[in-house]
Design a protein around this motif. Structure first.
Motif, PDB file in Angstrom:
ATOM      1  N   THR A 188       1.076  -1.095  -0.063  1.00 35.01           N
ATOM      2  CA  THR A 188      -0.202  -0.043   0.286  1.00 35.01           C
ATOM      3  C   THR A 188       0.749   1.397   0.198  1.00 35.01           C
ATOM      4  O   THR A 188       0.966   1.915  -0.940  1.00 35.01           O
ATOM      5  N   ILE A 189       1.581   1.221   0.793  1.00 36.89           N
ATOM      6  CA  ILE A 189       2.962   2.208   0.423  1.00 36.89           C
ATOM      7  C   ILE A 189       3.393   2.533  -0.462  1.00 36.89           C
ATOM      8  O   ILE A 189       3.664   3.456  -0.850  1.00 36.89           O
ATOM      9  N   LEU A 190       4.401   1.720  -0.924  1.00 36.71           N
ATOM     10  CA  LEU A 190       5.065   2.071  -1.601  1.00 36.71           C
ATOM     11  C   LEU A 190       3.962   2.150  -3.214  1.00 36.71           C
ATOM     12  O   LEU A 190       4.210   3.384  -3.942  1.00 36.71           O
ATOM     13  N   GLU A 191       2.302   1.440  -3.333  1.00 37.69           N
ATOM     14  CA  GLU A 191       1.834   2.145  -3.939  1.00 37.69           C
ATOM     15  C   GLU A 191       1.408   3.649  -4.052  1.00 37.69           C
ATOM     16  O   GLU A 191       1.150   4.269  -5.585  1.00 37.69           O
ATOM     17  N   GLN A 192       1.132   4.053  -2.962  1.00 40.22           N
ATOM     18  CA  GLN A 192       0.773   5.240  -2.927  1.00 40.22           C
ATOM     19  C   GLN A 192       1.792   6.266  -2.925  1.00 40.22           C
ATOM     20  O   GLN A 192       2.098   7.948  -3.112  1.00 40.22           O
ATOM     21  N   THR A 193       3.178   6.023  -2.943  1.00 37.82           N
ATOM     22  CA  THR A 193       4.522   6.756  -2.352  1.00 37.82           C
ATOM     23  C   THR A 193       4.564   6.583  -4.195  1.00 37.82           C
ATOM     24  O   THR A 193       5.322   8.787  -4.479  1.00 37.82           O
ATOM     25  N   VAL A 194       5.005   6.169  -4.976  1.00 37.93           N
ATOM     26  CA  VAL A 194       4.988   5.940  -6.711  1.00 37.93           C
ATOM     27  C   VAL A 194       4.060   7.229  -7.194  1.00 37.93           C
ATOM     28  O   VAL A 194       4.502   7.897  -7.996  1.00 37.93           O
ATOM     29  N   GLN A 195       2.686   6.964  -6.827  1.00 35.69           N
ATOM     30  CA  GLN A 195       1.513   7.679  -7.300  1.00 35.69           C
ATOM     31  C   GLN A 195       1.608   8.790  -6.986  1.00 35.69           C
ATOM     32  O   GLN A 195       2.021   9.503  -7.632  1.00 35.69           O
ATOM     33  N   ALA A 196       2.325   9.440  -5.730  1.00 40.76           N
ATOM     34  CA  ALA A 196       2.804  10.993  -5.558  1.00 40.76           C
ATOM     35  C   ALA A 196       3.918  11.234  -6.291  1.00 40.76           C
ATOM     36  O   ALA A 196       4.271  12.531  -6.297  1.00 40.76           O
ATOM     37  N   PHE A 197       4.861   9.873  -5.402  1.00 40.79           N
ATOM     38  CA  PHE A 197       6.212  11.178  -6.220  1.00 40.79           C
ATOM     39  C   PHE A 197       6.651   9.838  -7.186  1.00 40.79           C
ATOM     40  O   PHE A 197       7.485   9.362  -6.773  1.00 40.79           O
ATOM     41  N   PRO A 198       6.652  10.310  -8.675  1.00 38.90           N
ATOM     42  CA  PRO A 198       6.624   8.811  -9.467  1.00 38.90           C
ATOM     43  C   PRO A 198       8.027   8.721  -9.714  1.00 38.90           C
ATOM     44  O   PRO A 198       8.832   7.865  -9.797  1.00 38.90           O
ATOM     45  N   SER A 199       9.022   9.560  -9.293  1.00 42.48           N
ATOM     46  CA  SER A 199      10.697   9.891  -9.370  1.00 42.48           C
ATOM     47  C   SER A 199      11.625   9.190  -9.089  1.00 42.48           C
ATOM     48  O   SER A 199      12.711   9.217  -8.123  1.00 42.48           O
ATOM     49  N   ILE A 200      10.741   8.666  -7.012  1.00 46.12           N
ATOM     50  CA  ILE A 200      10.800   8.710  -5.789  1.00 46.12           C
ATOM     51  C   ILE A 200      12.079   7.245  -6.100  1.00 46.12           C
ATOM     52  O   ILE A 200      11.933   6.199  -7.004  1.00 46.12           O
ATOM     53  N   GLN A 201      13.055   6.312  -5.205  1.00 50.83           N
ATOM     54  CA  GLN A 201      13.807   6.130  -5.607  1.00 50.83           C
ATOM     55  C   GLN A 201      14.185   5.104  -3.815  1.00 50.83           C
ATOM     56  O   GLN A 201      14.204   5.354  -2.850  1.00 50.83           O
ATOM     57  N   ILE A 202      13.884   3.657  -4.074  1.00 53.13           N
ATOM     58  CA  ILE A 202      13.441   2.759  -2.395  1.00 53.13           C
ATOM     59  C   ILE A 202      14.420   1.741  -2.920  1.00 53.13           C
ATOM     60  O   ILE A 202      14.577   1.050  -3.672  1.00 53.13           O
ATOM     61  N   HIS A 203      14.773   1.564  -1.785  1.00 57.20           N
ATOM     62  CA  HIS A 203      15.843   0.211  -1.243  1.00 57.20           C
ATOM     63  C   HIS A 203      15.203   0.457  -0.444  1.00 57.20           C
ATOM     64  O   HIS A 203      15.437   0.358   0.562  1.00 57.20           O
ATOM     65  N   LEU A 204      14.676  -1.924  -0.844  1.00 54.62           N
ATOM     66  CA  LEU A 204      14.230  -2.128  -0.148  1.00 54.62           C
ATOM     67  C   LEU A 204      15.643  -3.477   0.338  1.00 54.62           C
ATOM     68  O   LEU A 204      15.584  -4.909   0.307  1.00 54.62           O
ATOM     69  N   SER A 205      16.195  -2.602   1.758  1.00 50.59           N
ATOM     70  CA  SER A 205      17.094  -3.344   2.277  1.00 50.59           C
ATOM     71  C   SER A 205      17.040  -4.796   3.206  1.00 50.59           C
ATOM     72  O   SER A 205      16.242  -4.747   3.366  1.00 50.59           O
ATOM     73  N   CYS A 206      18.060  -4.920   2.721  1.00 52.86           N
ATOM     74  CA  CYS A 206      18.305  -6.233   3.525  1.00 52.86           C
ATOM     75  C   CYS A 206      16.900  -7.406   3.513  1.00 52.86           C
ATOM     76  O   CYS A 206      16.791  -8.000   4.596  1.00 52.86           O
ATOM     77  N   TRP A 207      16.701  -7.570   2.281  1.00 53.34           N
ATOM     78  CA  TRP A 207      15.337  -7.775   2.059  1.00 53.34           C
ATOM     79  C   TRP A 207      15.910 -10.600   2.408  1.00 53.34           C
ATOM     80  O   TRP A 207      16.482 -10.395   1.401  1.00 53.34           O
ATOM     81  N   SER A 208      15.024 -10.176   3.661  1.00 48.74           N
ATOM     82  CA  SER A 208      15.278 -11.141   3.448  1.00 48.74           C
ATOM     83  C   SER A 208      14.430 -12.222   4.585  1.00 48.74           C
ATOM     84  O   SER A 208      13.674 -13.464   4.431  1.00 48.74           O
ATOM     85  N   SER A 209      13.153 -11.906   4.960  1.00 48.21           N
ATOM     86  CA  SER A 209      12.349 -11.955   5.207  1.00 48.21           C
ATOM     87  C   SER A 209      10.987 -11.709   4.428  1.00 48.21           C
ATOM     88  O   SER A 209       9.593 -12.708   4.273  1.00 48.21           O
ATOM     89  N   GLY A 210      10.856 -11.157   3.104  1.00 41.99           N
ATOM     90  CA  GLY A 210      10.020 -10.974   1.923  1.00 41.99           C
ATOM     91  C   GLY A 210      10.029 -12.380   1.502  1.00 41.99           C
ATOM     92  O   GLY A 210      11.201 -12.599   1.625  1.00 41.99           O
ATOM     93  N   SER A 211       9.092 -12.715   0.301  1.00 42.79           N
ATOM     94  CA  SER A 211       9.432 -13.363  -0.620  1.00 42.79           C
ATOM     95  C   SER A 211      10.024 -13.047  -2.297  1.00 42.79           C
ATOM     96  O   SER A 211       9.580 -11.985  -1.913  1.00 42.79           O
ATOM     97  N   ALA A 212       9.932 -13.378  -2.283  1.00 42.41           N
ATOM     98  CA  ALA A 212      10.437 -13.262  -3.660  1.00 42.41           C
ATOM     99  C   ALA A 212       9.172 -13.225  -5.180  1.00 42.41           C
ATOM    100  O   ALA A 212       9.503 -12.190  -6.071  1.00 42.41           O
ATOM    101  N   VAL A 213       8.137 -13.855  -4.086  1.00 41.27           N
ATOM    102  CA  VAL A 213       6.981 -13.206  -5.406  1.00 41.27           C
ATOM    103  C   VAL A 213       6.444 -12.246  -4.606  1.00 41.27           C
ATOM    104  O   VAL A 213       6.675 -10.924  -5.995  1.00 41.27           O
TER     105      VAL A 213
END
Length: 197
Positions: free
Chosen positions: A47-72
């Motif tokens: 939800t946060i990603l969707e709303q943020t990218v809609q509001a700020f299309p050029s934002i750059q987001i680094h999902l740090s140390c991605w190990s708790s989330g799934s590949a999907v």
């Protein structure tokens, strides 16, 4: 975070995202949910990603140390926001039981990968077995993460630890251009860790 309710964490994340946009810098988001909270955290993040990218299309987001989330989840966000999201991976990918991290390492496109040191407790077994209790997390362990990712991508022709490290280095400098002002050349890593000379 312990002691912070869900709503306050979401408000803080929105504030951080807004501040990053105003400052013109990338923002790091790190999720550390308990096993029982993973689904809720991923839904909130979506939800946060969707709303943020809609509001700020050029934002750059680094999902740090991605190990708790799934590949999907990772692939869904990379495909939905191909110009906005990068995936950070640390030495967790070298752990034998880190199945989510293994799947993510196999699937993450090299052009969206950032290599990281991770938490102080993230010591690859190969290092801990040699150093023992004195082992600590530091940037010198990044080649271990690069090797583990290359191993997970073994079916991909020509993917080596050096290939992974070079791609991640280029991505890091693109995402954090101020780092390029310092002498942080991948050549030092290449010479130290992968040179056959």
């Amino acid at each position: 975070e312990p002691g912070c309710d869900r709503e306050s964490q979401i408000r803080r994340m929105r504030c951080t995202l807004s501040a990053a946009v105003k400052a013109g810098v990338a923002v790091q988001i790190r999720t550390l949910p308990a096993a029982s909270d993973v689904q809720q955290v991923m839904m909130d993040l979506e939800t946060i990603l969707e709303q943020t990218v809609q509001a700020f299309p050029s934002i750059q987001i680094h999902l740090s140390c991605w190990s708790s989330g799934s590949a999907v989840d990772m692939l869904k966000w990379l495909n939905t926001y191909p110009l906005n999201v990068w995936i950070g991976m640390d030495a967790t990918v070298s752990f034998g039981k880190a199945k989510n991290a293994h799947e993510c390492a196999f699937d993450v496109p090299l052009e969206r990968l950032i290599l990281e040191t991770g938490l102080p407790s993230i010591i690859p077994a190969s290092i801990a077995n040699i150093v023992g209790r004195e082992a600590f997390c530091h940037s010198g362990l990044i080649p271990v993460a690069a090797q583990a990712i290359a191993d997970k991508k073994a079916g991909s022709l020509g993917i080596t630890a050096e290939t992974v490290a070079r791609a991640a280095s280029a991505n890091t400098l693109a995402l954090y251009p101020k780092l390029g002002k310092h002498d942080m050349s991948i050549e030092l890593l290449r010479h130290r860790y992968w040179s056959q000379e």
